[in-house]
Write a protein that holds these residues in place. Structure first.
Motif, short mmCIF file in Angstrom:
data_model
loop_
_atom_site.label_atom_id
_atom_site.label_comp_id
_atom_site.label_asym_id
_atom_site.label_seq_id
_atom_site.Cartn_x
_atom_site.Cartn_y
_atom_site.Cartn_z
N TYR A 278 -8.09 -0.77 -2.23
CA TYR A 278 -7.86 -0.18 -0.99
C TYR A 278 -6.61 0.92 -1.24
CZ TYR A 278 -10.46 -4.38 0.30
OH TYR A 278 -10.92 -5.21 0.55
N MET A 279 -6.49 1.95 -0.37
CA MET A 279 -5.83 3.13 -0.63
C MET A 279 -5.23 3.48 0.69
SD MET A 279 -6.24 6.69 -2.77
CE MET A 279 -7.72 7.21 -1.54
N LEU A 280 -3.78 3.76 0.72
CA LEU A 280 -3.24 4.26 1.93
C LEU A 280 -3.11 5.80 1.71
CD1 LEU A 280 -1.76 3.31 4.63
CD2 LEU A 280 0.20 3.61 3.31
N GLU A 281 -3.58 6.55 2.85
CA GLU A 281 -3.56 8.12 2.68
C GLU A 281 -3.35 8.64 4.19
OE1 GLU A 281 -7.22 9.33 1.01
OE2 GLU A 281 -8.40 8.31 2.21
N LEU B 264 0.75 -1.36 0.02
CA LEU B 264 -0.14 -0.19 0.07
C LEU B 264 0.81 1.37 0.12
CD1 LEU B 264 -2.63 -1.27 2.52
CD2 LEU B 264 -3.14 -0.64 0.08
N ILE B 265 1.72 1.09 0.78
CA ILE B 265 2.73 2.49 0.94
C ILE B 265 3.46 2.62 -0.36
CG2 ILE B 265 4.93 1.45 1.77
CD1 ILE B 265 4.94 4.12 3.65
N GLY B 266 4.03 1.37 -1.26
CA GLY B 266 4.25 1.73 -2.53
C GLY B 266 3.84 2.37 -3.49
N ARG B 267 2.18 2.39 -3.39
CA ARG B 267 1.43 3.13 -4.29
C ARG B 267 0.64 4.16 -3.40
NH1 ARG B 267 -1.13 -0.66 -8.44
NH2 ARG B 267 -1.70 1.56 -9.64
N ALA B 268 1.16 4.61 -2.45
CA ALA B 268 0.15 5.67 -1.63
C ALA B 268 -0.46 6.60 -2.43
CB ALA B 268 1.12 6.46 -0.48
N ARG B 269 -1.46 6.88 -1.73
CA ARG B 269 -2.77 7.72 -2.31
C ARG B 269 -3.11 7.21 -3.72
NH1 ARG B 269 1.55 10.21 -0.09
NH2 ARG B 269 0.86 11.57 1.89
N THR B 270 -2.95 5.81 -3.86
CA THR B 270 -3.81 5.34 -5.27
C THR B 270 -4.26 3.90 -4.70
OG1 THR B 270 -1.85 6.40 -6.56
CG2 THR B 270 -2.96 4.40 -7.58
N PRO B 271 -5.24 3.54 -5.45
CA PRO B 271 -5.94 2.45 -4.92
C PRO B 271 -5.15 1.23 -5.44
CG PRO B 271 -7.73 3.99 -5.79
CD PRO B 271 -6.12 4.55 -6.07
#
Length: 225
Positions: free
Chosen positions: A216-219, A161-168
């Motif tokens: 799912y998106m990490l933000e 998730l952090i590798g694509r933070a703010r992107t689902p």
């Protein structure tokens, strides 16, 4: 370390994605040369693992086009045993390393780590989303400066998730990076892992959001610097 895996064989790609994720890498998969070109131009990767026998274009042509447009991302080429001609052509076109099939996962991981170290000049690399920081060298997460204690599956999920933070991140892709290839778990088992992660992140500025239809998106709700 964000790794782009260019491999058309589904079972091999799925196994490599899961294995690399379990070891703390952040793998993303391109099933053919066209997909790889789109992903390479849209995102930055620490290294590329490239099979040569792609359905739409030979891997060495893809490599040549990368170098022609100034893309210096380290490339590790997967070759057939004894394919000397591919190695020679690959070196001339800008390949950084080669690994013959079949190979040991430990050797692939060691070669990738060496490639990335050389390309960075041995400088540490971190990924950040607000107060959450991932050190890809030590493979440790810190939240507001404190070490975040995670299970292996929680670690694999949060790294993806952090590798694509703010992107689902699509649910099935996340599942593949968290669970072993021979796992009997259902796709919905990823919900359990995310529930536990959300509890560990509770009270912080970091949130894992469900984006309907996308994953799912990490933000972070913390203000940007």
């Amino acid at each position: 370390m964000r790794i782009l895996l260019v491999e058309d064989e589904h079972e091999m790609a799925a196994w490599l994605q899961r294995a690399l994720a379990q070891s703390g890498f952040l793998p993303e998969h391109a099933k053919d040369a066209r997909s790889a070109e789109v992903m390479l131009q849209a995102s930055a990767y620490d290294a590329v693992v490239m099979d040569l026998r792609l359905p739409d274009k030979h891997g060495l042509i893809l490599l040549r086009e990368m170098r022609n447009r100034g893309d210096i991302t380290p490339v590790l080429v997967l070759t057939a045993q004894g394919a000397l001609h591919d190695r020679v052509r690959g070196l001339n076109l800008g390949a950084d390393d080669f690994l013959s099939k079949p190979f040991a996962l430990e050797e692939l991981e060691a070669r990738l780590a060496a490639l990335v170290r050389r390309s960075r000049g041995r400088q540490p690399r971190t990924l950040r989303c607000g107060p959450l920081v991932y050190d890809s060298e030590s493979k440790a997460f810190t939240l507001d400066g404190a070490l975040l204690h995670l299970t292996p599956r929680e670690h694999a999920a949060l790294a993806a998730l952090i590798g694509r933070a703010r992107t689902p991140v699509e649910k099935h892709q996340l599942f593949l990076q968290v669970f072993e290839q021979d796992s009997d778990s259902s796709l919905d088992a990823i919900e359990v892992v995310l529930h536990r992660l959300r509890k560990k992140l509770q009270g912080s500025d970091i949130h894992i959001t469900t984006v309907r239809g996308l994953g799912y998106m990490l933000e972070s709700s913390a203000p940007e610097d």
